[in-house]
Design an enzyme around this catalytic site. Structure first.
Site, PDB file in Angstrom:
ATOM      1  N   ASP B 303      -7.010   7.319  -2.321  1.00  0.00           N
ATOM      2  CA  ASP B 303      -6.960   5.905  -1.930  1.00  0.00           C
ATOM      3  C   ASP B 303      -6.575   5.038  -3.143  1.00  0.00           C
ATOM      4  O   ASP B 303      -7.096   3.928  -3.322  1.00  0.00           O
ATOM      5  CB  ASP B 303      -8.277   5.426  -1.316  1.00  0.00           C
ATOM      6  CG  ASP B 303      -8.110   4.115  -0.535  1.00  0.00           C
ATOM      7  OD1 ASP B 303      -6.967   3.623  -0.436  1.00  0.00           O
ATOM      8  OD2 ASP B 303      -9.121   3.590  -0.052  1.00  0.00           O
ATOM      9  N   HIS B 307      -3.706  -3.131  -7.957  1.00  0.00           N
ATOM     10  CA  HIS B 307      -3.656  -4.581  -7.728  1.00  0.00           C
ATOM     11  C   HIS B 307      -3.321  -5.280  -9.035  1.00  0.00           C
ATOM     12  O   HIS B 307      -3.791  -4.871 -10.094  1.00  0.00           O
ATOM     13  CB  HIS B 307      -4.994  -5.105  -7.215  1.00  0.00           C
ATOM     14  CG  HIS B 307      -5.272  -4.730  -5.797  1.00  0.00           C
ATOM     15  ND1 HIS B 307      -4.566  -5.240  -4.734  1.00  0.00           N
ATOM     16  CD2 HIS B 307      -6.170  -3.866  -5.255  1.00  0.00           C
ATOM     17  CE1 HIS B 307      -5.020  -4.720  -3.601  1.00  0.00           C
ATOM     18  NE2 HIS B 307      -5.987  -3.875  -3.894  1.00  0.00           N
TER      19      HIS B 307
END
Lengths: 316, 433
Positions: B303, B307
């Site tokens: 996962d 960002h």
């Protein structure tokens, strides 16, 4: 102690020292010349990213009575949260030479971020962050309780306080549970099960769903505001039913101990969590909480910015 | 003639000792030929695993190239010992058409450091309402077999049922992000003791468990194939254990961060610990480790969610969900599963390479070390530890929750199709090969 972000930042001794300092500073508020020179030349910023007139003016009055320069930075909701980032705001305040920032913010943890992220170096005082904490409110509540109920005793050992209402969303409740229990009081949180957080069993408080059960045993009751938006989020069927089970009315007050006091952090929803006659009754110390707020916030600023408190009697 | 390589002295995942001679992209033998020009890699004391296969990667391209690209994710993958990634479709535009999945697939081929297999969206624009062009994506050059609305739950049970049925045509699988949306409106962290203190809105375990329970039953009813993304709760593990015992065709993944970190970390209000599903309690971590060791949870998947800084340097509530995973994954598994004695290296190879390759239908990944097999493999030293430094990552973003931690297991070589993408712990690209 550099910052005041959570009641967990305070030991019992430090909390009592702030209350003692507030007691001394209250004399200043009572004097015709309501000013001390302590913080002359220091700059304090009120960074209010969320509306709160009463907390802002309380801190402003406190800072001014200590002769600090006060800048009000009122960034309403969206401008801080969506436009300028908290980081940019903090760096701006740093560049302006803020010695302390008093922050009110809708995000839980905003004060922590300001204090720990190295965006600025000044003292940070949490004036309410989201649904997390509101430590200055808890300190002024403890001050009020001590003044009315403790007869000179320094802590709150031996009294029982009920906090009633929307515990789930209340920063006032979180700070008060921590502080009042730290000072030795027994604390009960009373609410419909929907307005208690999962995990409340870990708090230093007993939990009750039945206000009438608790009412005869307590020395003080603290009513919390019920936000109107909660009505639409299935927390309870309607306002009438909420008032019936969790509102403070004359009938319930009659069943309280004779010396007990009634508190509310404001702003009140008269008719919802508290009836008008109860709010205005002799047992109510709600207005006094506001004036005590100034003394306690003076004590917080004094303690954090000078690094020391005031001994009992020193200002006599 | 292409370069040849000879890896000597290492132990394979099954504990056997074998030297590997790599030529023409394949494992060509187990001895160095007498006239060999092979580059010799002394791997004494090291372990060779089949190249790691990630079924859950956010490569952010197209659309969010400031946080990651297919090429930068491929570099991070090579550093982390991966030879295959699976690109989640929540890009901009969403990978819900053949055009977008072919673009991602092509970018992966161009980067050339690992396989990049696109995952297609289940529903158009991840809206959860109309099916995306599932057939066209399956038939495209990208040959998509895994479909997911990851980041969103396919919450409408009828849509989920149709999707499960539809992918049976080509033996596809629906990878569900199990999160009941009504139970998690504005949710910020695990709902429990820590959230009650921090005043952050809770994401209850039941919101994951209820969807897993519903979807294993739907899968049984339509006799299809389901994969549960990032299981984070003890209850989720329990339901999957039950479903498998009942013979339901379900597989499940756990992330490295859910194997190590707990919701206590949110007390710092540092959004580097904000992730979806959220970090849970120590009890959940324990159940996830047990489930992975037992095989109730089939695979580890990262996962990996890069960002940009501004989406993490802010208030917790404002911050984006997600953390980096590729470069630290094997080390975290070594720490949580191998050093604890829960799994051996063969188990790691199964959960981190062979099983994900089977689930995804990635035929050249997760293979045994047999002559003629494509040489996709990872060489690492389990006895050496290293300190994670967010400033030294190959990813374009720096949001690793492991910054400053000392982790076991240094990866020295990654071979993709017989060519090192990582050699002596240095990334190799076309330019410096």
């Amino acid at each position: 102690m550099k910052h005041l972000l959570s009641i967990n930042d305070l030991s019992e001794v430090e909390a009592v020292a702030i209350l003692d300092t507030a007691t001394e500073l209250a004399r200043v508020s009572d004097a015709p010349m309501k000013k001390l020179p302590t913080l002359r030349g220091r700059t304090i910023v009120n960074l209010f990213a969320e509306d709160s007139t009463r907390t802002r003016i309380s801190f402003e009055a406190a800072a001014k009575r200590l002769s600090a320069d006060v800048i009000n930075f009122s960034a309403k909701g969206s401008s801080v949260s969506k436009g300028e980032s908290l980081k940019d705001t903090a760096q701006t305040l740093q560049a302006m030479g803020a010695d302390a920032v008093i922050i009110r913010h809708q995000a839980s943890g905003a004060a922590h971020r300001l204090a720990t992220s190295q965006w600025m170096s000044g003292t940070v005082i949490n004036a309410g962050d989201g649904t997390h904490e509101h430590p200055s409110q808890a300190l002024l509540d403890a001050y009020t309780l001590r003044k009315h109920l403790m007869h000179g005793q320094k802590n709150l050992q031996g009294i029982h306080v009920a906090i009633v209402g929307d515990i789930l969303h209340s920063r006032v409740a979180r700070s008060n549970v921590l502080l009042l229990s730290k000072l030795g009081a027994k604390v009960s949180v009373v609410a419909p099960p929907t307005l208690l957080p999962v995990g409340v069993h870990s708090w230093p408080a007993t939990v009750s769903y039945d206000l009438d059960d608790v009412i005869p045993n307590i020395d003080a009751i603290m009513m919390l505001r019920v936000q109107s938006e909660r009505m639409n989020e299935l927390y309870f069927p309607n306002a009438r039913e909420y008032s019936r089970y969790f509102g403070l009315n004359t009938d319930r007050v009659k069943r309280m101990k004779k010396e007990s006091i009634i508190m509310h952090p404001g702003p009140m929803n008269r008719g919802l969590e508290i009836t008008a006659d109860v709010a205005d009754s002799a047992r109510s110390v709600i207005v006094e909480q506001v004036s005590n707020g100034v003394s306690v916030r003076m004590a917080i600023l004094y303690t954090l910015l000078t690094g020391e408190g005031i001994e009992s009697g020193a200002l006599a | 003639m292409s370069k040849t390589y000879f890896i000597s002295g290492a132990t394979l995942d099954d504990g056997s000792r074998k030297d590997l001679y790599i030529a023409d992209g394949k494992i060509a033998g187990f001895e160095n030929p007498s006239n060999s020009q092979a580059l010799v890699i002394n791997a004494t004391g090291k372990i060779i695993l089949p190249g790691l296969v990630d079924l859950h990667t956010h490569v952010r391209e197209p659309g969010k190239e400031d946080s990651e690209t297919v090429a930068s994710a491929s570099r991070a993958a090579a550093k982390g010992g991966f030879t295959a990634l699976s690109a989640m479709p929540n890009t901009s535009p969403v990978a819900d058409t053949a055009g977008v999945v072919e673009q991602v697939f092509r970018l992966g081929t161009e980067a050339g450091l690992c396989d990049v297999f696109p995952i297609g969206a289940v529903t158009k624009n991840l809206d959860g309402e109309e099916l995306a062009e599932i057939g066209a994506m399956a038939d495209s050059a990208a040959q998509v077999r895994i479909f997911s609305d990851d980041g969103h739950c396919v919450s409408n049970p009828q849509v989920m049922r149709r999707a499960l049925e539809y992918v049976k045509k080509f033996n596809g699988v629906i990878a569900q992000h199990a999160q009941d949306p009504d139970l998690t409106i504005d949710a910020q962290m695990n709902e429990g003791i820590v959230s009650s203190i921090l005043g952050l809105k809770g994401w209850p375990a039941v919101a994951e468990e209820a969807i897993i329970a519903r979807d294993v039953l739907l899968t049984e009813h339509v006799q299809s194939r389901l994969h549960i993304c990032h299981v984070s709760t003890a209850g989720g593990v329990e339901i999957i254990r039950w479903a498998k015992a009942r013979g339901i065709n379900v597989t499940a993944e756990v992330t490295p961060h859910h194997l190590l970190l707990t919701d206590e970390l949110a007390s710092s209000y540092d959004p580097v610990y904000k992730v979806n599903p959220p970090l849970r309690t120590a009890k959940d971590v324990h159940a996830l480790r047990e489930g992975l060791a037992e095989g109730v949870i089939d695979i580890v998947a990262t996962d990996h969610a890069p960002h940009p800084a501004e989406n993490k340097e802010c208030e917790w509530q404002q911050a984006a969900f997600g953390m980096l995973g590729l470069e630290t994954a094997l080390s975290v598994v070594a720490l949580t599963m191998v050093e604890t004695g829960l799994m051996d290296w063969k188990g790691v190879a199964e959960r981190f390479s062979r099983a994900p390759a089977r689930i995804g239908g990635y035929i050249h990944q997760g293979r045994d070390f047999a002559k003629g097999e494509m040489a996709n493999l990872t060489v690492f030293d389990p006895s050496v530890s290293w300190r994670v430094d967010r400033d030294l990552v190959a990813s374009r973003s720096r949001n690793t929750p492991f910054h400053g931690m000392e982790l076991p297991g240094m990866i020295s070589e990654t071979f993709f199709k017989g060519v090192p993408s990582l050699l002596n712990a240095q990334l190799l690209t076309e330019d410096n090969l």
